[in-house]
Design a protein around this motif. Structure first.
Motif, PDB file in Angstrom:
ATOM      1  N   ASN A 107       0.841  -1.186   0.000  1.00  0.00           N
ATOM      2  CA  ASN A 107       0.000   0.000   0.000  1.00  0.00           C
ATOM      3  C   ASN A 107       0.875   1.234   0.000  1.00  0.00           C
ATOM      4  OD1 ASN A 107      -2.211   1.691   0.141  1.00  0.00           O
ATOM      5  ND2 ASN A 107      -2.357   1.567   2.377  1.00  0.00           N
ATOM      6  N   ASP A 122      -3.834   8.421  -5.551  1.00  0.00           N
ATOM      7  CA  ASP A 122      -3.442   7.142  -4.958  1.00  0.00           C
ATOM      8  C   ASP A 122      -2.757   6.307  -6.043  1.00  0.00           C
ATOM      9  OD1 ASP A 122      -3.104   4.845  -3.580  1.00  0.00           O
ATOM     10  OD2 ASP A 122      -5.180   4.669  -2.885  1.00  0.00           O
ATOM     11  N   MET A 126      -6.082  -1.189  -6.204  1.00  0.00           N
ATOM     12  CA  MET A 126      -6.786  -1.179  -4.929  1.00  0.00           C
ATOM     13  C   MET A 126      -7.816  -0.057  -4.935  1.00  0.00           C
ATOM     14  SD  MET A 126      -3.634  -1.652  -2.231  1.00  0.00           S
ATOM     15  CE  MET A 126      -2.451  -2.992  -2.389  1.00  0.00           C
ATOM     16  N   GLN A 127      -9.016  -0.357  -4.504  1.00  0.00           N
ATOM     17  CA  GLN A 127     -10.077   0.633  -4.422  1.00  0.00           C
ATOM     18  C   GLN A 127     -10.017   1.278  -3.039  1.00  0.00           C
ATOM     19  OE1 GLN A 127     -11.835   1.440  -7.060  1.00  0.00           O
ATOM     20  NE2 GLN A 127     -10.856  -0.195  -8.271  1.00  0.00           N
ATOM     21  N   GLN A 128      -9.419   2.467  -2.964  1.00  0.00           N
ATOM     22  CA  GLN A 128      -9.196   3.129  -1.691  1.00  0.00           C
ATOM     23  C   GLN A 128      -9.701   4.560  -1.767  1.00  0.00           C
ATOM     24  OE1 GLN A 128      -5.223   0.917  -0.052  1.00  0.00           O
ATOM     25  NE2 GLN A 128      -4.909   2.633  -1.419  1.00  0.00           N
ATOM     26  N   ASP A 179      -4.929   7.376   2.948  1.00  0.00           N
ATOM     27  CA  ASP A 179      -5.898   6.447   2.371  1.00  0.00           C
ATOM     28  C   ASP A 179      -6.418   5.527   3.463  1.00  0.00           C
ATOM     29  OD1 ASP A 179      -3.920   4.550   2.837  1.00  0.00           O
ATOM     30  OD2 ASP A 179      -3.226   4.522   0.766  1.00  0.00           O
ATOM     31  N   ASN A 180      -7.319   4.612   3.076  1.00  0.00           N
ATOM     32  CA  ASN A 180      -7.905   3.670   4.020  1.00  0.00           C
ATOM     33  C   ASN A 180      -7.417   2.256   3.778  1.00  0.00           C
ATOM     34  OD1 ASN A 180      -9.169   3.326   1.585  1.00  0.00           O
ATOM     35  ND2 ASN A 180     -11.255   3.179   2.430  1.00  0.00           N
ATOM     36  N   GLY A 181      -6.182   2.134   3.257  1.00  0.00           N
ATOM     37  CA  GLY A 181      -5.617   0.815   3.006  1.00  0.00           C
ATOM     38  C   GLY A 181      -5.230   0.124   4.297  1.00  0.00           C
ATOM     39  N   SER A 182      -4.636  -1.092   4.128  1.00  0.00           N
ATOM     40  CA  SER A 182      -4.221  -1.870   5.291  1.00  0.00           C
ATOM     41  C   SER A 182      -2.740  -2.253   5.092  1.00  0.00           C
ATOM     42  CB  SER A 182      -5.076  -3.136   5.433  1.00  0.00           C
ATOM     43  OG  SER A 182      -4.657  -3.902   6.559  1.00  0.00           O
ATOM     44  N   PRO A 198      -2.944   1.774   6.715  1.00  0.00           N
ATOM     45  CA  PRO A 198      -3.153   3.054   6.035  1.00  0.00           C
ATOM     46  C   PRO A 198      -1.811   3.707   5.699  1.00  0.00           C
ATOM     47  CG  PRO A 198      -4.520   2.878   7.996  1.00  0.00           C
ATOM     48  CD  PRO A 198      -3.548   1.746   8.052  1.00  0.00           C
TER      49      PRO A 198
END
Length: 942
Positions: A528, A559, A564-566, A615-618, A620
């Motif tokens: 990410n 992004d 990835m849909q973030q 972003d709201n990834g893992s 973030p």
């Protein structure tokens, strides 16, 4: 060329000799001696007849009859092409003049004569002489006697000395040296110089066993027939250090050696023989004697080092020089005694063969003799080298050994080989300086050397230079390292081709291995990534004064993770003036207050604010962006007058005041400025005037000729050049004062200008004068009081004033004469009967408040009547343990020593003075004791 044949005489000489070729010939036991009497040395190349009879002394346990230089020859051209030929096959003469034999000489009983021929190989000219060998102590034939005859050449006449054998005379054992005859004077007064004897050196072998003294030669004068002669020798070895090595019989002239000689300490001696009569008068000219110590083989060769270190490259060809060993022999190096030869005794290990090396027997150079040196098999050889004198003769020579350690140095004859043909690894995107794969290699060359150090190169698969291969210095592995971040969205994998080589080039004839190349597969791992601001920092331009709520710009981030849909959200991190706000979803930035370019938070017209995009990834990921707002100036600040205070002389012709303005704005909203005086009040323009100097400065001066001193507030209106222009009315305080000739305000004038009248000024001056007068009067009074104190008369004479001598001390005891205490009075008396018989009661009297008398505990008897320390300690314990003891602030009496005393009452003490004691010594104690001296030390009038 000389025209005479000088004669050399040598004496009884004994030599220790070496074996010569062929080695199979043996020496018979026993000793056969010969004697050398005389040698004629041919100096002319034209002599064809025998000119010398030589008798040699030798020992039968060796085969060298006459050492090097024992037989001298000179062909007047350096003897470079001359060789010697003996007529007797049993004897030979070498090029150095030494005589050798090849047969057993122990059976010789008669003299041996043979002819020696010296031949020049270039012009084939030859010279001959006769060598005669006679047994020492042996007699010649009864009918022959050897006499001497001198030969010399003078014009057409030839005269000589030669040996004439006469019958019935025994050959003398020792030679006799005769002093040369004195020169004769001819009848016409001219002196004819006769040719002198040339005395040959006397050869003495070193380490002789004696017996001593051992006779060397006899010295005789021809005048010993007519007078008594006394002989003596002088020089080093006789009467000079080393003393008494040689001696001479003063009566018969026999010279002796008194002890064994050592050639290594001293190889030759130069003595002078003297002949005098019994009165000490010289009868002969001194004769020079040269004594040479003949070397014996009494020193074995010694290596300079016991261990030699050398090296040779592996794979060296036969004949390659390895090292050199050197041994030194203290014996004469011109003879076989000092000629050292070398040989190799052993080699360890015996691989690939037992004789990988050889040594030059004369120079000591060790060289290779076989191929096959391989450091990877044998890294070091140990060779034992032996040095032997006598030219390496193992039967007669002395030997010593040394160790030669030969290191086989490495050459790059083993190329590096990778342990596998393919390697793989994985790298997270955006990582830097991360090792993603290890390449292992094998190299049999010497570790940690340039022949072993591996060098890796990427030859294909990485055109952008994302990777490099570094060498691990400990294990030589290749570490594939990321040096430039990789992007999963751009490249998901890399196929690299890596080639390994050595730091040093391969040796000649060695080819690279096929295993020196391998493929490396690197997979890129998606992670990410944080949002990216396209413009960072982002610069925008706005005029200051923008009202609150105005939208300035949209500061959004992208992004990079396309797969990835973030969702990206925005937060304000830093806003020093708190002027801005950002939309959390789209990044739109708006104002919350008016933007002011003149704010302290604006630097160089730029205001900066920082924002965060996450972003709201893992997990973030976030990044920061900086927004820069360039504020364009507007004319929103009126100019201010500078300075706000000034002073000017009361007369207009003296000076003026320069004024300017300060404006917080920038061009074009600043100067040129316009300075004007207001119309009201009218006294302003009547007393003052303003004139322009330039666009930023003006001059304020008096319009009238004189203005009374004081402080005046002058209002001035200042306008800038903005659009529209802004103006400001400012007041400048002007102090008008009288000035001196230099245009500076005087002190009085400055005070007057401050607003004080003449009366106030006079009052201040009077106060200052009064204060100074009071201070002066106080100082005078203090001085007068001090003077009165010093001049006040004492009531009594200072010499009679003893008040300062009466001192009170809280101590007991007297002065210096009371330092010798008698401690026996503090000890218990010898008899304690009066104490033991006393009924129990108080042992100590205390002064304390009125209370019932208490009974102290009876203290035990002290252990020893003379121990005052225990006595005091017991009293202390008794006082500490007494419950009825007085309080601490009571007066305690500790000097009570019991009732009864062997000394009796103090009143019984009588003075021993008879009344005639002399107190005159009090006069010597100074003025402090003058009163006592007058009272007690005076002399009676009668």
């Amino acid at each position: 060329m000389p025209d005479s044949f000088p004669m050399e005489i040598q004496s009884n000489q004994t030599f220790h000799f070496k074996q010569v070729r062929p080695p199979a010939l043996a020496i018979a036991p026993g000793s056969v001696h010969f004697t050398l009497y005389a040698t004629f040395l041919p100096r002319s190349g034209a002599i064809q007849n025998p000119v010398a009879d030589i008798l040699v002394t030798l020992t039968g346990d060796s085969q060298l009859l006459l050492p090097a230089n024992g037989l001298e020859f000179d062909d007047c051209s350096g003897n470079e092409v001359v060789y010697f030929v003996s007529s007797d096959p049993r004897f030979s003469v070498w090029a150095d003049g030494s005589i050798h034999t090849y047969s057993d000489i122990s059976s010789l009983s008669l003299p041996v004569n043979f002819t020696l021929t010296a031949r020049n190989t270039q012009n084939m000219r030859s010279w001959e002489t006769t060598i005669k060998l006679v047994l020492q102590g042996a007699q010649t034939s009864p009918d022959r006697q050897i006499t001497q005859k001198r030969i010399y050449k003078d014009g057409d006449k030839t005269k000589d000395w030669h040996n004439i054998e006469k019958p019935g005379v025994t050959t003398p054992l020792h030679s006799v040296i005769t002093f040369p005859k004195q020169p004769q004077t001819s009848t016409n007064g001219l002196r004819r110089q006769k040719r002198d004897w040339v005395i040959p050196p006397i050869n003495v072998p070193e380490n002789s066993r004696g017996p001593f003294p051992q006779m060397l030669v006899s010295i005789r004068s021809d005048k010993d027939q007519s007078k008594t002669i006394r002989y003596s020798i002088t020089g080093a070895g006789a009467d000079q250090p080393p003393n008494e090595v040689f001696s001479i019989d003063p009566e018969f002239g026999k010279m002796f050696v008194t002890k064994p000689l050592d050639r290594e300490e001293r190889s030759s001696y130069h003595l002078r023989a003297h002949a005098v009569d019994i009165n000490g008068n010289q009868v002969e000219q001194p004769v020079d004697l040269y004594i040479f110590v003949i070397d014996m083989n009494d020193n074995r060769p010694e290596f300079k080092n016991q261990v030699y270190n050398g090296s040779v490259e592996e794979g060296s060809k036969p004949g390659s020089t390895v090292m050199k060993v050197t041994a030194h022999d203290a014996d004469d190096d011109t003879t076989s005694n000092g000629m050292v030869h070398y040989r190799i005794l052993s080699q360890t290990p015996h691989s690939p063969i037992s004789n990988m090396f050889t040594i030059n027997r004369e120079s000591g150079d060790i060289v290779t003799v076989a191929a096959g040196l391989d450091r990877e098999r044998v890294a070091q050889y140990t060779v034992i080298v032996e040095a032997t004198d006598m030219e390496g003769n193992l039967n007669f020579g002395l030997s010593s050994t040394a160790t030669a350690i030969i290191a086989i140095t490495d050459v790059n004859d083993n190329p590096p080989e990778l342990t596998a043909s393919t390697f793989s690894g994985e790298v997270p995107e955006n990582s830097v300086n991360v090792v993603v794969a290890n390449l292992t290699v094998i190299d049999r060359d010497q570790p940690k050397s340039p022949n072993w150090n591996a060098v890796y190169r990427i030859v294909s698969g990485d055109p952008s230079g994302h990777f490099t291969v570094r060498t691990n210095p400990e294990n030589n592995d290749g570490m594939v390292t990321v040096v430039k971040p990789v992007d999963f969205e751009m490249n998901r994998a890399f196929m690299l081709t890596v080639v390994v080589s050595n730091q040093a080039p391969l040796a000649n004839g060695i080819q690279s291995s096929l295993q020196s190349t391998a493929g490396v597969t690197i997979s890129v791992k998606d992670v990410n990534e944080p949002p990216i601001f396209p413009d960072n920092p982002k610069l925008i331009r706005f005029e200051e004064g923008v009202p609150a709520g105005t939208t300035l710009t949209t500061f959004s981030a992208n992004d990079p993770d396309h797969f990835m849909q973030q969702v990206v959200r925005y937060v304000k991190l830093a806003d020093p003036a708190n002027w801005l706000t950002i939309n959390a979803t789209n990044g739109q930035i708006s104002t919350t207050a008016i933007l002011d370019r003149e704010s302290i938070y604006v630097k160089n017209n730029i205001y900066e604010a920082t924002f965060l995009a996450a972003d709201n990834g893992s997990p973030p990921a976030s990044s920061t962006g900086t927004l820069q707002i360039y504020l364009i100036d507007v004319n929103d600040n009126a100019p201010a007058l500078v300075p706000r205070e000034a002073q000017i002389c009361e007369r207009s012709s003296t000076n003026s005041i320069n004024i300017t303005a300060a404006d917080a704005d920038t061009d074009p909203n600043v100067g040129p400025f316009v300075f004007e005086l207001p119309n009201f009040p009218s006294s302003i323009k009547r007393n003052w005037t303003v004139s322009r100097i330039n666009g930023n400065y003006a001059r304020l001066s008096l319009r009238i000729q004189f203005l009374e001193s004081g402080v005046y507030e002058v209002p001035i209106s200042v306008s800038d050049s903005g659009n529209p222009p802004l103006s400001n009315r400012s007041v400048i305080k002007v102090k008008v004062c009288p000035c001196d000739e230099n245009g500076d305000c005087t002190t009085v004038g400055a005070v007057a200008a401050a607003g004080l009248g003449t009366g106030a000024i006079i009052a201040i001056l009077i106060c200052i004068i009064i204060l100074l007068s009071m201070v002066l009067l106080f100082v005078v009074w203090m001085k007068r009081r001090e003077k009165e104190r010093q001049t006040k008369q004492l009531l009594i004479d200072p010499e009679d004033d003893v008040r300062d001598n009466i001192l009170k001390y809280d101590e007991e005891g007297g002065g210096e004469e009371d330092q010798d205490y008698d401690l026996s009075q503090l000890q218990q008396p010898d008899s304690l009967d009066h104490i033991m018989n006393k009924p129990p009661g108080v042992r100590r009297v205390d002064e304390r408040p009125i209370i019932p008398e208490s009974q102290y505990p009876i203290r035990p008897m002290v252990p020893h009547p003379g121990d005052i320390g225990d006595f005091i300690n017991e009293g202390l314990r008794a006082a500490d343990n007494d419950p009825t003891a007085p309080p601490y602030d009571s007066l305690l009496v500790f000097d009570y020593e019991g009732s009864g005393s062997t000394a009796g009452s103090v009143s019984s003490l009588n003075s021993s003075s008879t009344g005639d004691q002399d107190y005159d010594y009090l006069n010597d104690w100074g003025p402090r004791f003058k009163k006592l001296a007058d009272m007690y030390g005076g002399v009676d009038d009668d």
